[in-house]
Design a protein around this motif. Structure first.
Motif, short mmCIF file in Angstrom:
data_model
loop_
_atom_site.label_atom_id
_atom_site.label_comp_id
_atom_site.label_asym_id
_atom_site.label_seq_id
_atom_site.Cartn_x
_atom_site.Cartn_y
_atom_site.Cartn_z
N GLU A 36 81.33 16.17 28.06
CA GLU A 36 80.31 15.64 28.97
C GLU A 36 80.91 15.13 30.27
O GLU A 36 80.24 15.07 31.29
N LYS A 37 82.19 14.78 30.25
CA LYS A 37 82.84 14.28 31.46
C LYS A 37 83.45 15.38 32.31
O LYS A 37 83.36 15.35 33.54
N GLN A 104 76.06 14.99 37.33
CA GLN A 104 76.62 14.05 36.36
C GLN A 104 75.53 13.21 35.71
O GLN A 104 75.58 12.95 34.50
N ARG A 105 74.53 12.82 36.49
CA ARG A 105 73.41 12.07 35.91
C ARG A 105 72.58 12.96 34.99
O ARG A 105 72.04 12.49 33.99
N GLU A 108 74.02 13.08 31.51
CA GLU A 108 73.65 11.89 30.75
C GLU A 108 72.21 11.99 30.26
O GLU A 108 71.88 11.54 29.16
N GLY A 109 71.35 12.62 31.06
CA GLY A 109 69.94 12.73 30.70
C GLY A 109 69.64 13.74 29.60
O GLY A 109 68.52 13.75 29.07
N THR A 111 70.52 13.72 26.66
CA THR A 111 70.29 13.06 25.38
C THR A 111 69.03 12.21 25.39
O THR A 111 68.75 11.50 24.42
N CYS A 118 66.70 18.02 33.08
CA CYS A 118 68.15 17.97 33.27
C CYS A 118 68.79 19.34 33.07
O CYS A 118 69.72 19.73 33.79
N THR A 155 79.77 8.24 20.24
CA THR A 155 79.55 9.22 21.31
C THR A 155 79.05 10.54 20.74
O THR A 155 78.11 11.13 21.24
N ARG A 158 75.42 10.47 19.59
CA ARG A 158 74.44 10.47 20.67
C ARG A 158 73.99 11.89 21.01
O ARG A 158 72.88 12.09 21.51
N TRP A 159 74.85 12.89 20.74
CA TRP A 159 74.53 14.27 21.08
C TRP A 159 73.84 15.02 19.94
O TRP A 159 73.37 16.14 20.14
#
Length: 281
Positions: A36-37, A104-105, A108-109, A111, A118, A155, A158-159
């Motif tokens: 994700e990063k 990048q936002r 995050e969206g 999830t 997104c 982490t 969350r996915w």
């Protein structure tokens, strides 16, 4: 394990199914925290990025001389900046950085409740040079295999809703009977007397001939169970008290046409409805 109602199939629309599938494969093969990063913000527009990821993760699993961790991490950051530049900027100048921030936002969206919007944003990325993508993915794959840099359970968890939604919406549907309620997603791995080592059961969906008390120790690591027969499921969770999502009377190979329980497929199950879906990794 995902609780009922936690993963929603409607978040993945048909026009975004390809991007969702690619991202699911990347997240499953790499550390979610690193993906994700360093990968998802630019990968949406690069053709066959999931196949490229499969190739580099296979190569990364072989013994090889490693770069120093600090140097490799520095190279990863540099490569990621260049990938973002290619994906979101018009040229070599500074213009377009706002689109990088939006991307990048958007990652995050994925999830949250706005996953469809997104996905649309991330799918509009420009293709990244194949050689650059290969270098970047190779470093992420190697670091994903290092115990010190693996994603935390929080982490990764969350996915899981995104993965479950993608597999259920984009995978091949397989008939099954409901058994133990709950939604789960993971690699499909066969259990048997001569099956894989217990370490491979971590985070997996186990395929068994019939649920037995002997499977109980593996439930501590597995996310769900698919039984080939219609036998009553073994629900005892031992000291853990876990009731693992289970479906019965399911033959996954009838839908895929071959062996599916060697870890090369993702499975999503709903033990309350008997829904099963399979997606090739």
């Amino acid at each position: 394990m995902l609780r009922g109602g936690y993963a929603h199939r409607e978040t993945i629309s048909p026009q975004h199914s390809r991007t969702a599938t690619v991202f699911a494969r990347l997240l499953e093969r790499l550390s979610p925290a690193l993906a994700e990063k360093y990968v998802l913000p630019w990968a949406g527009g690069t053709p066959r990025i999931d196949r490229l990821c499969a190739a580099v993760t296979t190569a990364a699993a072989r013994p090889a001389k490693r770069l120093a961790t600090s140097r490799e991490s520095q190279n990863l950051a540099i490569l990621c900046r260049e990938a973002m530049r290619q994906a979101w900027r018009d040229g070599a100048g500074t213009g377009g950085s706002m689109f990088e921030d939006v991307a990048q936002r958007a990652v995050e969206g994925l999830t949250g409740e706005d996953a469809a919007d997104c996905l649309a944003v991330l799918a509009s990325a420009r293709p990244v040079d194949t050689y650059l993508a290969t270098q970047l993915l190779a470093i992420v794959a190697r670091q994903s295999g290092d115990r010190a840099t693996r994603a935390s359970g929080q982490t990764a968890h969350r996915w899981l809703p995104f993965l479950a939604s993608t597999v259920r919406a984009c995978g091949r549907q397989v008939p099954a009977d409901p058994a133990v309620s709950g939604v789960a997603v993971g690699r499909l791995v066969r259990y048997g007397p001569y099956g894989p080592a217990a370490a491979r059961h971590e985070g997996a969906i186990l395929l068994v001939d019939r649920p037995l008390p002997a499977h109980a120790p593996l439930m501590l690591a597995a996310r769900g169970v698919i039984s080939r027969t219609a036998a009553a499921p073994y629900e005892g969770g031992g000291a853990s008290g876990r009731r693992v999502p289970t479906v019965t009377a399911c033959r996954p190979e009838l839908a895929t046409g071959g062996e599916v329980a060697d870890g090369s497929w993702l499975a999503a199950i709903d033990g309350a409805t008997g829904e099963v879906a399979l997606l090739a990794r």
